[in-house]
Design a protein around this motif. Sequence first.
Motif, PDB file in Angstrom:
ATOM      1  N   ASP A  21       0.828  -1.211   0.000  1.00  0.00           N
ATOM      2  CA  ASP A  21       0.000   0.000   0.000  1.00  0.00           C
ATOM      3  C   ASP A  21       0.862   1.262   0.000  1.00  0.00           C
ATOM      4  O   ASP A  21       0.504   2.268  -0.607  1.00  0.00           O
ATOM      5  N   ARG A  22       2.014   1.193   0.662  1.00  0.00           N
ATOM      6  CA  ARG A  22       2.894   2.367   0.743  1.00  0.00           C
ATOM      7  C   ARG A  22       3.638   2.636  -0.561  1.00  0.00           C
ATOM      8  O   ARG A  22       4.150   3.743  -0.754  1.00  0.00           O
ATOM      9  N   VAL A  23       3.711   1.661  -1.433  1.00  0.00           N
ATOM     10  CA  VAL A  23       4.472   1.838  -2.682  1.00  0.00           C
ATOM     11  C   VAL A  23       3.588   1.619  -3.915  1.00  0.00           C
ATOM     12  O   VAL A  23       4.047   1.114  -4.943  1.00  0.00           O
ATOM     13  N   GLN A  24       2.355   2.046  -3.824  1.00  0.00           N
ATOM     14  CA  GLN A  24       1.411   1.833  -4.933  1.00  0.00           C
ATOM     15  C   GLN A  24       1.877   2.473  -6.235  1.00  0.00           C
ATOM     16  O   GLN A  24       1.773   1.856  -7.309  1.00  0.00           O
ATOM     17  N   ALA A  25       2.418   3.678  -6.171  1.00  0.00           N
ATOM     18  CA  ALA A  25       2.859   4.358  -7.397  1.00  0.00           C
ATOM     19  C   ALA A  25       4.009   3.596  -8.051  1.00  0.00           C
ATOM     20  O   ALA A  25       4.011   3.376  -9.272  1.00  0.00           O
ATOM     21  N   GLU A  26       4.971   3.177  -7.238  1.00  0.00           N
ATOM     22  CA  GLU A  26       6.107   2.424  -7.778  1.00  0.00           C
ATOM     23  C   GLU A  26       5.659   1.083  -8.345  1.00  0.00           C
ATOM     24  O   GLU A  26       6.118   0.650  -9.398  1.00  0.00           O
ATOM     25  N   THR A  27       4.739   0.436  -7.642  1.00  0.00           N
ATOM     26  CA  THR A  27       4.227  -0.850  -8.108  1.00  0.00           C
ATOM     27  C   THR A  27       3.509  -0.680  -9.444  1.00  0.00           C
ATOM     28  O   THR A  27       3.662  -1.506 -10.352  1.00  0.00           O
ATOM     29  N   ALA A  28       2.735   0.376  -9.580  1.00  0.00           N
ATOM     30  CA  ALA A  28       2.049   0.641 -10.850  1.00  0.00           C
ATOM     31  C   ALA A  28       3.051   0.869 -11.977  1.00  0.00           C
ATOM     32  O   ALA A  28       2.851   0.386 -13.105  1.00  0.00           O
ATOM     33  N   GLN A  29       4.141   1.573 -11.688  1.00  0.00           N
ATOM     34  CA  GLN A  29       5.177   1.790 -12.713  1.00  0.00           C
ATOM     35  C   GLN A  29       5.828   0.474 -13.105  1.00  0.00           C
ATOM     36  O   GLN A  29       6.036   0.214 -14.294  1.00  0.00           O
ATOM     37  N   HIS A  30       6.156  -0.343 -12.121  1.00  0.00           N
ATOM     38  CA  HIS A  30       6.766  -1.646 -12.419  1.00  0.00           C
ATOM     39  C   HIS A  30       5.802  -2.523 -13.214  1.00  0.00           C
ATOM     40  O   HIS A  30       6.217  -3.207 -14.156  1.00  0.00           O
TER      41      HIS A  30
END
Length: 116
Positions: A21-30
Amino acid sequence: RWTDLLDECRFSDPGWAAALDRVQAETAQHTAFIRQIDPAEKLQAAPRALLIMNNDFDHDQPKHYAISCYRTLLPSYAADADKLQLKISPAGHTVTPTMEQDAVAWFAQHLLRKPN
């Protein structure tokens, strides 16, 4: 597999779910990057010989993905059915001596030049 791994982490451990949940933006980019480079949709192997190998007890790369790929490719190989093979071995995430022998036999059958 990437999205399945995210789900497995999220649903199996509250700590992992919170971390994701804390890294949603990074996960979406990956995720976008992985979708861009994923060869599965671009794979047009037929009529080239293709051996797909997986193991029954492989938790890193479950056999479901190999079976799904095989089923997707099967219609493309209708005219050359002998050039597509799926082998599932009774092992975990490893390459066994039998798998090595099967791969060598496959290469010998499909890749060695036949004398004229």
